[in-house]
Design a protein around this motif. Structure first.
Motif, PDB file in Angstrom:
ATOM      1  N   GLN A 161     -45.161  -5.477  19.510  1.00  0.00           N
ATOM      2  CA  GLN A 161     -44.628  -4.266  18.870  1.00  0.00           C
ATOM      3  C   GLN A 161     -45.019  -3.017  19.656  1.00  0.00           C
ATOM      4  O   GLN A 161     -44.203  -2.118  19.865  1.00  0.00           O
ATOM      5  N   ARG A 165     -42.621  -0.345  21.529  1.00  0.00           N
ATOM      6  CA  ARG A 165     -42.711   1.096  21.241  1.00  0.00           C
ATOM      7  C   ARG A 165     -42.927   1.904  22.514  1.00  0.00           C
ATOM      8  O   ARG A 165     -42.532   3.064  22.601  1.00  0.00           O
ATOM      9  N   ASN A 197     -38.596  -7.282  17.874  1.00  0.00           N
ATOM     10  CA  ASN A 197     -38.660  -6.092  18.721  1.00  0.00           C
ATOM     11  C   ASN A 197     -37.386  -5.811  19.488  1.00  0.00           C
ATOM     12  O   ASN A 197     -37.310  -4.846  20.225  1.00  0.00           O
ATOM     13  N   THR A 259     -35.433   0.269  14.717  1.00  0.00           N
ATOM     14  CA  THR A 259     -36.386   1.267  15.222  1.00  0.00           C
ATOM     15  C   THR A 259     -36.262   2.574  14.447  1.00  0.00           C
ATOM     16  O   THR A 259     -37.269   3.181  14.047  1.00  0.00           O
ATOM     17  N   ASP A 264     -42.306   4.955   8.925  1.00  0.00           N
ATOM     18  CA  ASP A 264     -43.564   5.399   9.500  1.00  0.00           C
ATOM     19  C   ASP A 264     -44.423   6.170   8.511  1.00  0.00           C
ATOM     20  O   ASP A 264     -45.612   6.396   8.757  1.00  0.00           O
TER      21      ASP A 264
END
Length: 277
Positions: A161, A165, A197, A259, A264
């Motif tokens: 991950q 990112r 991912n 994504t 978050d």
């Protein structure tokens, strides 16, 4: 997309499934030959397997010198599998990566050591001889950024991950799952890392040697961002190929935009240090 961009969005990856023996010179000779064979098939990136624990050496050393020469001779990015590295009185399971100019551009030391006990099947304590690495490892190519792990590192979803990112579109794992974990988890983990991912995942195993004390499963593979196995070896020594299509990867990310949809505000996976490379 311009013609140049279209050309750079595709490249050929080769994965070498080597029959690793206790004779270092023989291993190195066959690696050189198979890297040349892979380059002759248009490969721009070549992935080698782990070499086992028959010998340890410093880096730079005999093996990495040959890998440097092979990368330069064939003008490829060469992910040099892994070798036991001696440094400061410790041993590490280390993957060195070389650019087409022969320069070493990355040295990844295996982060997670293989200490497991499956009663009646396998008990292995890698930490009895090896020390863990302490850094994440990525490198850039003209095509995409690549994240590097070794074998047991693949079981840790957080690492993949974080690499994703950081912009990696290809994850490579030299590895040697055994006859217990191989059939159960080898392909499953690759497909999981790829789908989670939306990246390409490539693994390089040694070829299977039924007479060895540790018998590798083989079945080196390449998985695309949709989770499909697009290239796969059997148990024998061979070279497999996959055409990596970064436009296809981009399309998958647009179709299923996980994504952008991550919460978050509720959760996060973070690294405590920057990746090397």
């Amino acid at each position: 997309m311009t013609l140049a961009a279209r050309i750079m969005s595709k490249f050929r990856l080769a994965v070498v499934q080597l029959q690793v023996t206790s004779v270092k010179a023989d291993n190195l000779s066959r690696v050189r030959r198979l890297v040349k064979q892979a380059a002759g098939q248009g490969s721009r990136v070549v992935l080698l397997p782990v070499s086992g624990s028959y010998y340890a050496e410093k880096i730079p050393g005999e093996s990495t010198q040959m890998l440097s020469e092979a990368a330069k001779e064939n003008q490829v990015y060469l992910v040099g599998g892994s070798i036991p590295e001696k440094d400061g009185g410790k041993l590490y399971n280390t993957c060195a990566v070389f650019g087409p100019d022969g320069e070493m551009i990355l040295k990844h030391r295996k982060i997670h050591l293989f200490d497991i006990n499956v009663p009646g099947k396998i008990c292995f304590q890698e930490s009895e001889t090896l020390s863990p690495g302490n850094s994440l490892s990525t490198f850039d190519t003209p095509f995409c950024k690549v994240g590097v792990g070794i074998c047991y590192d693949m079981r840790f979803a957080e690492l993949a991950q974080i690499y994703s990112r950081k912009g990696c579109q290809l994850l490579v794992y030299p590895g040697a799952f055994n006859m217990t974990t191989g059939p159960a988890h080898w392909e499953l983990l690759q497909r999981g890392r790829a789908v989670d991912n939306q990246v390409y995942v490539a693994t390089a195993s040694p070829a299977r040697d039924e007479t060895a004390s540790y018998v590798a499963w083989g079945h080196s593979s390449v998985v695309n961002p949709w989770g499909e196995v697009i290239s796969k070896a059997g148990a024998e020594e061979t070279v497999i190929y996959a055409d990596i299509d970064l436009q296809y990867l981009s399309d998958i990310r647009q179709q299923i935009p996980i994504t952008a949809q991550r919460r978050d505000d509720l959760y996060a996976v973070t690294s405590v240090q920057e990746a090397s490379g």
